[in-house]
Write a protein that holds these residues in place. Structure first.
Motif, mmCIF file in Angstrom:
data_model
loop_
_atom_site.group_PDB
_atom_site.id
_atom_site.type_symbol
_atom_site.label_atom_id
_atom_site.label_comp_id
_atom_site.label_asym_id
_atom_site.label_seq_id
_atom_site.Cartn_x
_atom_site.Cartn_y
_atom_site.Cartn_z
ATOM 1 N N GLY A 1 0.821 -1.205 0.000
ATOM 2 C CA GLY A 1 0.000 0.000 0.000
ATOM 3 C C GLY A 1 0.854 1.253 0.000
ATOM 4 N N ASN A 2 0.324 2.294 -0.593
ATOM 5 C CA ASN A 2 0.989 3.599 -0.580
ATOM 6 C C ASN A 2 -0.087 4.675 -0.688
ATOM 7 O OD1 ASN A 2 0.296 3.902 -3.334
ATOM 8 N ND2 ASN A 2 2.166 2.894 -3.967
ATOM 9 N N GLN A 3 0.337 5.910 -0.694
ATOM 10 C CA GLN A 3 -0.618 7.024 -0.745
ATOM 11 C C GLN A 3 -1.536 6.913 -1.958
ATOM 12 O OE1 GLN A 3 -0.643 9.581 1.742
ATOM 13 N NE2 GLN A 3 -2.621 9.964 0.845
ATOM 14 N N ALA A 4 -0.986 6.538 -3.116
ATOM 15 C CA ALA A 4 -1.794 6.459 -4.340
ATOM 16 C C ALA A 4 -2.821 5.328 -4.281
ATOM 17 C CB ALA A 4 -0.880 6.282 -5.554
ATOM 18 N N SER A 5 -2.426 4.170 -3.711
ATOM 19 C CA SER A 5 -3.359 3.041 -3.673
ATOM 20 C C SER A 5 -4.432 3.224 -2.608
ATOM 21 C CB SER A 5 -2.604 1.731 -3.452
ATOM 22 O OG SER A 5 -2.048 1.688 -2.153
ATOM 23 N N LEU A 6 -4.189 4.107 -1.656
ATOM 24 C CA LEU A 6 -5.149 4.380 -0.583
ATOM 25 C C LEU A 6 -5.674 5.803 -0.715
ATOM 26 C CD1 LEU A 6 -3.055 2.728 2.255
ATOM 27 C CD2 LEU A 6 -5.083 1.783 1.147
ATOM 28 N N ASP A 7 -5.933 6.203 -1.943
ATOM 29 C CA ASP A 7 -6.274 7.594 -2.254
ATOM 30 C C ASP A 7 -7.749 7.910 -2.001
ATOM 31 O OD1 ASP A 7 -5.821 10.191 -3.064
ATOM 32 O OD2 ASP A 7 -6.188 9.754 -5.174
ATOM 33 N N VAL A 8 -8.131 7.823 -0.728
ATOM 34 C CA VAL A 8 -9.454 8.267 -0.288
ATOM 35 C C VAL A 8 -9.231 9.022 1.019
ATOM 36 C CG1 VAL A 8 -10.771 6.404 -1.381
ATOM 37 C CG2 VAL A 8 -9.919 6.098 0.932
ATOM 38 N N SER A 9 -10.220 9.747 1.457
ATOM 39 C CA SER A 9 -10.092 10.494 2.710
ATOM 40 C C SER A 9 -9.953 9.522 3.880
ATOM 41 C CB SER A 9 -11.319 11.373 2.916
ATOM 42 O OG SER A 9 -12.444 10.564 3.213
ATOM 43 N N PRO A 10 -9.304 9.946 4.960
ATOM 44 C CA PRO A 10 -9.227 9.081 6.145
ATOM 45 C C PRO A 10 -10.610 8.631 6.626
ATOM 46 C CG PRO A 10 -7.681 10.883 6.368
ATOM 47 C CD PRO A 10 -8.509 11.165 5.129
ATOM 48 N N ARG A 11 -11.617 9.499 6.511
ATOM 49 C CA ARG A 11 -12.979 9.135 6.932
ATOM 50 C C ARG A 11 -13.516 7.984 6.070
ATOM 51 N NH1 ARG A 11 -16.675 13.880 7.811
ATOM 52 N NH2 ARG A 11 -15.884 13.594 9.902
ATOM 53 N N GLU A 12 -13.345 8.088 4.738
ATOM 54 C CA GLU A 12 -13.830 7.034 3.842
ATOM 55 C C GLU A 12 -13.031 5.749 4.020
ATOM 56 O OE1 GLU A 12 -15.761 4.743 0.969
ATOM 57 O OE2 GLU A 12 -16.391 6.421 2.206
ATOM 58 N N LEU A 13 -11.717 5.854 4.163
ATOM 59 C CA LEU A 13 -10.893 4.669 4.376
ATOM 60 C C LEU A 13 -11.282 3.985 5.685
ATOM 61 C CD1 LEU A 13 -8.663 2.830 3.418
ATOM 62 C CD2 LEU A 13 -6.998 4.397 4.444
ATOM 63 N N ARG A 14 -11.529 4.763 6.715
ATOM 64 C CA ARG A 14 -11.985 4.212 7.980
ATOM 65 C C ARG A 14 -13.304 3.478 7.799
ATOM 66 N NH1 ARG A 14 -15.575 4.458 11.701
ATOM 67 N NH2 ARG A 14 -15.084 4.090 13.870
ATOM 68 N N ARG A 15 -14.236 4.075 7.075
ATOM 69 C CA ARG A 15 -15.529 3.434 6.822
ATOM 70 C C ARG A 15 -15.326 2.087 6.122
ATOM 71 N NH1 ARG A 15 -18.730 1.992 3.266
ATOM 72 N NH2 ARG A 15 -17.551 2.857 1.545
ATOM 73 N N GLN A 16 -14.450 2.051 5.119
ATOM 74 C CA GLN A 16 -14.184 0.810 4.389
ATOM 75 C C GLN A 16 -13.516 -0.239 5.284
ATOM 76 O OE1 GLN A 16 -11.992 1.738 0.804
ATOM 77 N NE2 GLN A 16 -13.548 3.180 0.098
ATOM 78 N N LEU A 17 -12.571 0.197 6.107
ATOM 79 C CA LEU A 17 -11.892 -0.731 7.015
ATOM 80 C C LEU A 17 -12.861 -1.311 8.044
ATOM 81 C CD1 LEU A 17 -8.573 1.213 7.634
ATOM 82 C CD2 LEU A 17 -8.814 -0.969 6.435
ATOM 83 N N VAL A 18 -13.720 -0.477 8.607
ATOM 84 C CA VAL A 18 -14.701 -0.956 9.586
ATOM 85 C C VAL A 18 -15.653 -1.960 8.921
ATOM 86 C CG1 VAL A 18 -16.694 -0.267 10.991
ATOM 87 C CG2 VAL A 18 -14.549 1.032 11.123
ATOM 88 N N ALA A 19 -16.122 -1.648 7.720
ATOM 89 C CA ALA A 19 -17.029 -2.564 7.008
ATOM 90 C C ALA A 19 -16.331 -3.899 6.732
ATOM 91 C CB ALA A 19 -17.514 -1.926 5.712
ATOM 92 N N PHE A 20 -15.062 -3.840 6.295
ATOM 93 C CA PHE A 20 -14.314 -5.071 6.029
ATOM 94 C C PHE A 20 -14.134 -5.872 7.315
ATOM 95 C CE2 PHE A 20 -10.521 -7.636 5.594
ATOM 96 C CZ PHE A 20 -10.719 -8.235 4.357
#
Length: 151
Positions: free
Chosen positions: A60-79
């Motif tokens: 992973g890097n900045q480009a592959s995780l290119d969403v806001s921390p809020r959206e990434l958090r939402r995706q991580l919690v759902a996963f």
């Protein structure tokens, strides 16, 4: 065991930590770009089927995780809520204590891990290689002494 259980059941996924972790991952990725082993791993991944999890380089890097921390958090919690469930976990425990005591510790820890995993999408083992066959259905395998054929 309690620390492992806590990490699996209640990971710290607040926005600030997620944002910091993306920065850490990006720094690690950039540092690994200078490592020849990293490039060998990426090259070897091309030998897998495109549907195999190891086909793509999973750094992973900045480009592959290119969403806001809020959206990434939402995706991580759902996963996490869908997949970090007892049905999907295996634990191997080795130690200088008796087997019955190890089993007792594992059972106690396992009681706290929730169940109810989401169904897996797609065929679970679709990425595995089968024996290669040509268009006529004949199996082909290359050996040091040459090709061998059989039905």
């Amino acid at each position: 065991m309690a620390r492992l259980q806590d990490l699996l059941i209640q990971p710290c996924l607040d926005e600030a930590n997620v944002g910091r972790e993306v920065s850490v991952l990006d720094a690690e990725f950039k540092a690994r770009l200078a490592d020849p082993a990293f490039h060998r791993q990426a090259a070897l991944s091309r030998f897998f089927l495109p549907s195999h999890p190891a086909y793509i380089c999973h750094a992973g890097n900045q480009a592959s995780l290119d969403v806001s921390p809020r959206e990434l958090r939402r995706q991580l919690v759902a996963f996490h809520e869908a997949h970090y469930r007892s049905e999907r976990m295996s634990l191997v425990m080795l130690g200088p204590i008796a087997l019955e005591e190890q089993l007792s510790v594992l059972r106690a820890a396992g009681r706290g891990i929730p169940s109810g995993a989401s169904p897996l999408k797609g065929k679970a083992e679709s990425w595995r290689w089968g024996i290669p066959r040509n268009s006529s259905g004949v199996c082909l395998r290359r050996f040091p002494s040459g090709l061998r054929y059989w039905n």
